[in-house]
Scaffold this active site. Structure first.
Site, short mmCIF file in Angstrom:
data_model
loop_
_atom_site.label_atom_id
_atom_site.label_comp_id
_atom_site.label_asym_id
_atom_site.label_seq_id
_atom_site.Cartn_x
_atom_site.Cartn_y
_atom_site.Cartn_z
N SER A 290 0.83 -1.20 0.00
CA SER A 290 0.00 0.00 0.00
C SER A 290 0.87 1.25 0.00
O SER A 290 2.03 1.22 0.41
CB SER A 290 -0.91 0.01 1.23
N ASP A 291 0.30 2.35 -0.44
CA ASP A 291 0.96 3.63 -0.25
C ASP A 291 0.80 4.03 1.22
O ASP A 291 0.05 3.41 1.99
CB ASP A 291 0.36 4.69 -1.18
N TYR A 292 1.51 5.06 1.60
CA TYR A 292 1.57 5.52 2.99
C TYR A 292 0.17 5.83 3.52
O TYR A 292 -0.50 6.74 3.02
CB TYR A 292 2.46 6.76 3.05
N ASP A 293 -0.29 5.06 4.51
CA ASP A 293 -1.59 5.25 5.16
C ASP A 293 -2.77 5.15 4.20
O ASP A 293 -3.87 5.64 4.48
CB ASP A 293 -1.65 6.60 5.88
#
Length: 752
Positions: A290-293
């Site tokens: 996933s991307d950050y958060d």
């Protein structure tokens, strides 16, 4: 044979013994390939002994600032953490964290990741600038140098390259990509991939690479970062997906979904995208991170009501690893216990993680990416700095040079003016990893060194990058009047480019244009050096100054590289990877547009009112894709084809003779474009399908050859089908996307 965790310890011990023996006989540790029986047996054995919480831990990455980080690592409940930490002794940090992992019950090594985007400690030009070199071999060298420095500090996974197509210069992240064209983007993405991953992930100077952001992030509405994306299937299939497909076919280790929605569905929760296209249609077997958060943001997107819903959606879509949020750690175990998520799906994701760590060689030696001696040898080494200078030099694009103003004589009195002439941090750009401003050679210093006589080079700042203060302009005017030539260093700094830095106006920020107008009014020759992370709207400069050199964001060797070109030590050879608009109102503007039913023709005065055009600005760009001047000149012979037909399964050879008709050595990028004259779907006016960089001495000629195959003519036909159609095609060859030299051929589908 021992069982349980004692068995795991025995396997780790045996691997360690094998490592020591290998070193003793001066042979590198060779980790079996991903399909090897040894790897599968090892991972099977390890998986069988992992608790559910340990498995979920391997699917989680947390940042250095997480309060319970050390405890999680020591208990074997975390897969990895960040290793790109500006201002931190990264080698000491990664070593310390890996030692904690070796205290865990199963001793599964951590991996350390971050954005090694355009250098680690030695900072090279930004990716958009690297694309302007049109030199994939050089780009591969650059990213291998970056990998060499990063891995010596213990970092084994980069969240790069970004292969998003960028056709809207308002979007700040165009600086991280290779521009507007899927062919150039693919070539440059693959070059970066080879630089990072090499031929053997177990080598101590290679690292995992990540293709991001899957998919369409570069098409955010209004060019505003994180905004929604809407793409018709034809654009998705023909423009935005091909670079990712090529990366998957080339073995990229990880893919990162976009933070944005695509046609209403957040990419992080898009099962059709991640599982349907990526896993099933393309057969991708690597990691999806996933991307950050991005996972908790599924609630903000309003497709998940609770954190548990967000985790369920992301994991079901195909996201293996949760970057930073910690939601997998908190929610996945209970989802498994409730029967919402099958254990078999957890095991499949964990297997991909363990396979990747095995292929990195971490099980053979958890500290293999931890080498103080090598770190000292390679960091800011003379070889890397020379490469940084070469890459910066080749990336710079000469946009204008009237009256042969450039190259400059070293005997001139030079007034260096502008807010970026003595800037250091701005030369690093965003995502500069461990780069330090003190390592940068500013443009002012580069000019002074090249001239050799400090008295001949004067300097004044004039204005700030974004300030409204004009009090320094009078001093700049006086200095310009006293000089033979003024070099204006203008543009953007790091606060205006990169992630989260979209701009609604893309001209020179602040009061820099007032400074430029005042200096031009002195009547002295004016050379502009642009520092920018995107195409800028500079129509006034393009008609009023004598020369413009686009230096992009050049990195540590900014000053020497700019001086090499200003004084003619080397010849400019960069070419634009993005179109420069005349005005922001033209955006999005790109070369591969479709023709319309009412194309504009200035020669047809009676009907031009009812054609596609602006009433206040020409349709044409300020500078087209592929454009770039040289200090010499080049001539192209006729476009020659070895046949007037291309058949299914066949090849068509295209050749053109290129001559240096000037008085000095130079390099030209020969570009090949194809146009389908009649198709079932309106075709782009032309598409880049090949390029070659050729260096020629004065008077020298070379024949440049290309090969076309039917796949080069394929496009999305609808109903999920990508294919080719019979018909007549035009081939254009020249020095930019406006090339006029052409030849026809007929493609006959179904014949050989």
């Amino acid at each position: 044979m021992k069982t349980g965790r004692d068995g795991i310890r025995l396997l780790v011990m045996l691997l360690a013994i094998f490592t020591c023996v290998s070193v003793a006989i001066a042979k590198p540790v060779s980790v079996p390939p991903q399909s090897g029986r040894a790897m599968h047996a090892f991972v099977d054995h390890l998986l069988a002994r992992m608790t559910l919480q340990e498995k979920v831990g391997q699917l989680s990455i947390l940042g250095r600032g997480h309060k319970g980080l050390k405890k999680l690592i020591r208990e074997g409940l975390l897969g990895g953490t960040n290793g790109v930490l500006p201002g931190v002794d990264v080698l000491a940090y990664t070593r310390r964290m890996q030692k904690l992992a070796m205290q865990s019950p199963l001793k599964i090594p951590l991996w350390f990741m971050g954005d090694v985007n355009h250098g680690f400690r030695t900072i090279f030009p930004v990716p958009l600038a690297l694309a302007a070199t049109w030199n994939p071999a050089l780009v591969e060298q650059v990213q291998h140098a970056a990998a060499t420095e990063a891995t010596a500090a213990g970092v084994d996974w980069t969240l790069t390259p970004m292969v998003d197509i960028g056709r809207d210069p308002r979007w700040g992240r165009v600086v991280e990509g290779a521009g507007e064209d899927p062919y150039l983007d693919t070539v440059m993405g693959l070059a970066q991939l080879r630089g990072f991953q090499g031929d053997d992930l177990a080598a101590s100077d290679t690292m995992l690479a990540t293709a991001k952001h899957f998919v369409g992030y570069g098409a955010v509405q209004a060019g505003r970062d994180y905004n929604s994306v809407y793409l018709p299937q034809i654009l998705l299939r023909d423009v935005y997906l091909p670079p990712f497909h090529a990366m998957v076919n080339a073995g990229v280790a990880a893919v990162m979904p976009s933070l944005t929605t695509l046609n209403g569905v957040p990419a992080t929760a898009d099962r059709g995208l991640l599982t349907g296209i990526l896993r099933k249609r393309w057969g991708y077997r690597g990691l999806i991170v996933s991307d950050y958060d991005a996972i908790p943001e599924l609630q903000t997107h309003e497709v998940a009501a609770t954190p548990a819903d967000a985790v369920r959606l992301a994991f079901d879509a195909g996201v293996d690893i949760d970057l930073h949020s910690g939601l997998y750690l908190a929610q996945l175990p209970q989802l498994v216990r409730r029967g919402v998520v099958p254990m078999s799906r957890i095991d499949a994701a964990v297997r991909r993680v363990l396979d990747a760590k095995y292929r990195l060689g971490l099980f053979a030696n958890p500290f293999r990416y931890d080498n103080a001696q090598r770190q000292k040898q390679v960091t800011l080494s003379p070889q890397h700095l020379a490469l940084a200078r070469k890459a910066a030099r080749e990336s710079m694009v000469l946009l204008r040079n009237v009256h042969h103003t450039l190259p400059l004589s070293r005997h001139l009195r030079i007034a260096v003016i502008g807010p970026l002439a003595d800037a250091r941090k701005a030369m690093l750009g965003q995502m500069s990893a461990e780069g330090e401003p003190q390592d940068v050679v500013p443009i002012l210093d580069g000019i002074r060194r090249a001239v050799g006589d400090a008295a001949r080079v004067s300097y004044v700042r004039g204005v700030g990058v974004t300030s409204d203060d004009l009090s320094g302009v009078p001093a700049a005017v006086r200095m310009a009047k006293a000089a033979d030539v003024a070099v204006l260093v203008l543009g953007e700094n790091q606060s205006l480019i990169g992630e989260g830095h979209s701009r609604s106006h893309i001209g020179l920020p602040g009061r820099q244009m007032e400074l430029a107008r005042a200096i031009v009014a002195t009547g002295k020759p004016v050379v502009v050096v642009l520092i920018n992370g995107r195409p800028l709207t500079i129509p006034w400069l393009s008609t009023h100054v004598d020369a413009i050199l686009d230096a992009w964001v050049p990195g540590d060797e900014a000053g020497p590289a700019v001086a090499d070109l200003l004084f003619g030590t080397d010849d400019p050879s960069g070419k634009l990877p993005m179109t420069f608009p005349r005005d922001v109102g033209q955006v999005p503007i790109y070369y591969a547009h479709l023709e319309t039913g009412r194309p504009y023709n200035p020669a047809t005065r009676l009907t031009r009112h009812y054609t596609t055009h602006y009433v206040d600005v020409p349709n044409s760009p300020l500078y087209p894709f592929g454009y770039g001047l040289s200090y010499t000149s080049f001539a192209f012979g006729p476009v020659c084809l070895d046949s007037d037909r291309l058949r299914t399964g066949g090849t068509l050879h295209v050749s053109v003779r290129v001559s240096n008709t000037g008085k000095r050595r130079g390099a030209e990028v020969v570009q090949l474009y194809v146009h389908d004259e009649v198709a079932s779907i309106s075709p782009p006016v032309r598409l880049l399908k090949g390029f070659r960089r050729v260096s020629l001495n004065p008077g020298q000629s070379k024949t440049v050859r290309f090969t076309l195959v039917p796949a080069d003519l394929a496009f999305y036909l609808g109903h999920g089908v990508v294919g080719t159609q019979s018909g007549t095609y035009l081939v254009y060859v020249g020095g930019d996307s406006m090339a006029t030299d052409s030849a026809h051929f007929l493609f006959q589908e179904g014949t050989k």
